[in-house]
Scaffold this motif. Structure first.
Motif, PDB file in Angstrom:
ATOM      1  N   ASP A   2       0.823  -1.193   0.000  1.00  0.00           N
ATOM      2  CA  ASP A   2       0.000   0.000   0.000  1.00  0.00           C
ATOM      3  C   ASP A   2       0.862   1.249   0.000  1.00  0.00           C
ATOM      4  OD1 ASP A   2       0.222   1.116   2.911  1.00  0.00           O
ATOM      5  OD2 ASP A   2      -0.061  -1.037   3.153  1.00  0.00           O
ATOM      6  N   ASP A   3       0.235   2.361  -0.391  1.00  0.00           N
ATOM      7  CA  ASP A   3       0.966   3.619  -0.554  1.00  0.00           C
ATOM      8  C   ASP A   3       1.577   4.101   0.760  1.00  0.00           C
ATOM      9  OD1 ASP A   3       1.681   6.042  -2.104  1.00  0.00           O
ATOM     10  OD2 ASP A   3       0.292   7.002  -0.707  1.00  0.00           O
ATOM     11  N   LYS A   4       0.837   3.957   1.855  1.00  0.00           N
ATOM     12  CA  LYS A   4       1.349   4.428   3.146  1.00  0.00           C
ATOM     13  C   LYS A   4       2.609   3.670   3.551  1.00  0.00           C
ATOM     14  CE  LYS A   4      -2.998   6.143   5.101  1.00  0.00           C
ATOM     15  NZ  LYS A   4      -3.966   6.012   6.207  1.00  0.00           N
ATOM     16  N   LYS A   5       2.603   2.360   3.322  1.00  0.00           N
ATOM     17  CA  LYS A   5       3.761   1.549   3.674  1.00  0.00           C
ATOM     18  C   LYS A   5       4.960   1.936   2.819  1.00  0.00           C
ATOM     19  CE  LYS A   5       5.287  -3.205   4.418  1.00  0.00           C
ATOM     20  NZ  LYS A   5       4.931  -4.636   4.328  1.00  0.00           N
ATOM     21  N   GLU A   6       4.730   2.195   1.536  1.00  0.00           N
ATOM     22  CA  GLU A   6       5.807   2.609   0.639  1.00  0.00           C
ATOM     23  C   GLU A   6       6.416   3.927   1.102  1.00  0.00           C
ATOM     24  OE1 GLU A   6       4.177   2.789  -3.258  1.00  0.00           O
ATOM     25  OE2 GLU A   6       4.333   0.626  -3.617  1.00  0.00           O
ATOM     26  N   ARG A   7       5.561   4.850   1.525  1.00  0.00           N
ATOM     27  CA  ARG A   7       6.038   6.149   2.005  1.00  0.00           C
ATOM     28  C   ARG A   7       6.876   5.977   3.266  1.00  0.00           C
ATOM     29  NH1 ARG A   7       1.000   9.629   3.034  1.00  0.00           N
ATOM     30  NH2 ARG A   7       2.576  11.070   3.789  1.00  0.00           N
ATOM     31  N   ALA A  10      10.247   4.376   2.312  1.00  0.00           N
ATOM     32  CA  ALA A  10      11.103   5.316   1.579  1.00  0.00           C
ATOM     33  C   ALA A  10      11.720   6.334   2.540  1.00  0.00           C
ATOM     34  CB  ALA A  10      10.298   6.017   0.489  1.00  0.00           C
ATOM     35  N   LEU A  11      10.910   6.810   3.486  1.00  0.00           N
ATOM     36  CA  LEU A  11      11.418   7.770   4.466  1.00  0.00           C
ATOM     37  C   LEU A  11      12.464   7.103   5.354  1.00  0.00           C
ATOM     38  CD1 LEU A  11      11.245  10.577   5.768  1.00  0.00           C
ATOM     39  CD2 LEU A  11       9.436   9.687   7.246  1.00  0.00           C
ATOM     40  N   GLY A  12      12.171   5.888   5.816  1.00  0.00           N
ATOM     41  CA  GLY A  12      13.117   5.178   6.659  1.00  0.00           C
ATOM     42  C   GLY A  12      14.439   4.920   5.954  1.00  0.00           C
ATOM     43  N   LYS A  13      14.374   4.586   4.681  1.00  0.00           N
ATOM     44  CA  LYS A  13      15.584   4.323   3.903  1.00  0.00           C
ATOM     45  C   LYS A  13      16.451   5.571   3.807  1.00  0.00           C
ATOM     46  CE  LYS A  13      17.131   2.671  -0.645  1.00  0.00           C
ATOM     47  NZ  LYS A  13      16.683   2.177  -1.974  1.00  0.00           N
ATOM     48  N   GLU A  14      15.823   6.731   3.591  1.00  0.00           N
ATOM     49  CA  GLU A  14      16.582   7.977   3.479  1.00  0.00           C
ATOM     50  C   GLU A  14      17.198   8.359   4.817  1.00  0.00           C
ATOM     51  OE1 GLU A  14      18.285  11.473   1.963  1.00  0.00           O
ATOM     52  OE2 GLU A  14      17.639   9.580   1.063  1.00  0.00           O
ATOM     53  N   LYS A  42      11.604   1.597  14.576  1.00  0.00           N
ATOM     54  CA  LYS A  42      10.372   1.433  13.806  1.00  0.00           C
ATOM     55  C   LYS A  42      10.300   2.429  12.659  1.00  0.00           C
ATOM     56  CE  LYS A  42       7.455  -0.623  17.392  1.00  0.00           C
ATOM     57  NZ  LYS A  42       6.215  -0.487  18.194  1.00  0.00           N
ATOM     58  N   ILE A  43      10.776   3.648  12.915  1.00  0.00           N
ATOM     59  CA  ILE A  43      10.796   4.661  11.852  1.00  0.00           C
ATOM     60  C   ILE A  43      11.762   4.254  10.754  1.00  0.00           C
ATOM     61  CG2 ILE A  43      11.394   7.054  11.307  1.00  0.00           C
ATOM     62  CD1 ILE A  43      10.462   7.809  14.134  1.00  0.00           C
ATOM     63  N   LEU A  44      12.929   3.758  11.149  1.00  0.00           N
ATOM     64  CA  LEU A  44      13.961   3.386  10.186  1.00  0.00           C
ATOM     65  C   LEU A  44      13.545   2.206   9.312  1.00  0.00           C
ATOM     66  CD1 LEU A  44      17.175   3.683  12.398  1.00  0.00           C
ATOM     67  CD2 LEU A  44      16.289   5.343  10.767  1.00  0.00           C
ATOM     68  N   THR A  45      12.730   1.331   9.867  1.00  0.00           N
ATOM     69  CA  THR A  45      12.302   0.140   9.110  1.00  0.00           C
ATOM     70  C   THR A  45      10.943   0.321   8.454  1.00  0.00           C
ATOM     71  OG1 THR A  45      11.422  -0.805  11.177  1.00  0.00           O
ATOM     72  CG2 THR A  45      13.657  -1.438  10.536  1.00  0.00           C
ATOM     73  N   GLY A  46      10.399   1.531   8.509  1.00  0.00           N
ATOM     74  CA  GLY A  46       9.140   1.796   7.830  1.00  0.00           C
ATOM     75  C   GLY A  46       7.913   1.260   8.537  1.00  0.00           C
ATOM     76  N   LYS A  47       8.045   0.957   9.840  1.00  0.00           N
ATOM     77  CA  LYS A  47       6.910   0.424  10.591  1.00  0.00           C
ATOM     78  C   LYS A  47       6.149   1.502  11.358  1.00  0.00           C
ATOM     79  CE  LYS A  47       9.107  -4.088  11.179  1.00  0.00           C
ATOM     80  NZ  LYS A  47       9.650  -5.082  12.135  1.00  0.00           N
ATOM     81  N   ALA A  48       6.701   2.694  11.401  1.00  0.00           N
ATOM     82  CA  ALA A  48       6.043   3.798  12.116  1.00  0.00           C
ATOM     83  C   ALA A  48       6.306   5.092  11.371  1.00  0.00           C
ATOM     84  CB  ALA A  48       6.553   3.888  13.549  1.00  0.00           C
TER      85      ALA A  48
END
Length: 220
Positions: A2-7, A10-14, A42-48
């Motif tokens: 889903d789009d939210k998970k992708e966002r 992507a943020l966590g990766k950056e 959690k932020i870094l792994t895209g879970k939050a």
């Protein structure tokens, strides 16, 4: 996906890229932000998804150029950052101030809750009839005691007498009496201070350990 998970991912990766670039660990970032390492993970792994103030703190900690900050902000908002965005220097200057104010507020709030809890325990141990967080109209009191038909308001103030605005406290306490909420108002301060009991124009200030002596006058 889903789009939210992708966002989020992507943020966590950056953010992970910037952490590596700045030779900074997630735990160090968490300490600087005033959050737990688990939350940063959690932020870094895209879970939050970080809150706005947390995101500002990340920018302050990791972005050394406007381009880096612009990238993070764009990933966070999914739109180009407004030209009216505060510069990086302004965020760096204001974030510690905002955090300091927030911590001061939490410290004061915690002290207030601890004092109220201590007063409640004191009243319960002596089986004194009371109502906590009393409200009526625009008036309120931390505790309203019923002592043999006599109502006593207790106001908890986690501070020293020197730190209080005594004139304002006296006005508020007297208003409870004037409006018929209580027949007397006692202002309770934490234990361990130099103040024992002080009467200012009929309003009594006292440390918690001396509350018993005062209530004994009502047969408690």
């Amino acid at each position: 996906m889903d789009d939210k998970k992708e966002r989020r991912e992507a943020l966590g990766k950056e953010i992970r890229r910037l952490l590596k670039l700045r030779n900074t660990k997630g735990k160090e970032l968490a300490e600087r932000l005033g959050v737990t390492p688990m939350w940063v993970s959690k932020i870094l792994t895209g879970k939050a998804w970080p809150r706005r103030d947390t995101m500002s703190g990340i920018c302050v900690a990791l972005c050394h150029t406007d381009e880096e900050q612009n990238t993070l902000e764009r990933l966070y908002s999914q739109r180009e950052v407004s030209k009216n965005r505060p510069p990086l220097e302004a965020l760096a200057e204001n974030y510690p101030v905002r955090k300091s104010r927030a911590m001061d507020f939490l410290k004061q709030r915690t002290a207030e809750l601890k004092l109220k809890r201590a007063v409640a325990t004191y009243l319960q141990e002596r089986e004194i009839d009371y109502q906590a967080d009393f409200c009526r109209g625009g008036l309120s009191s931390d505790f309203l005691l019923n002592l043999g038909g006599k109502s006593i308001a207790l106001e908890c103030r986690p501070a020293t007498l020197e730190q209080l605005d005594t004139k304002t406290e006296m006005l508020l306490a007297q208003e409870l009496v004037n409006q018929g909420v209580a027949e007397e108002t006692l202002i309770i301060l934490p234990e361990g201070g130099e103040l024992h009991q002080l009467n200012l124009d009929g309003i009594e200030f006292m440390a918690l350990q001396y509350l018993g002596d005062r209530l004994s006058k009502f047969g408690v």
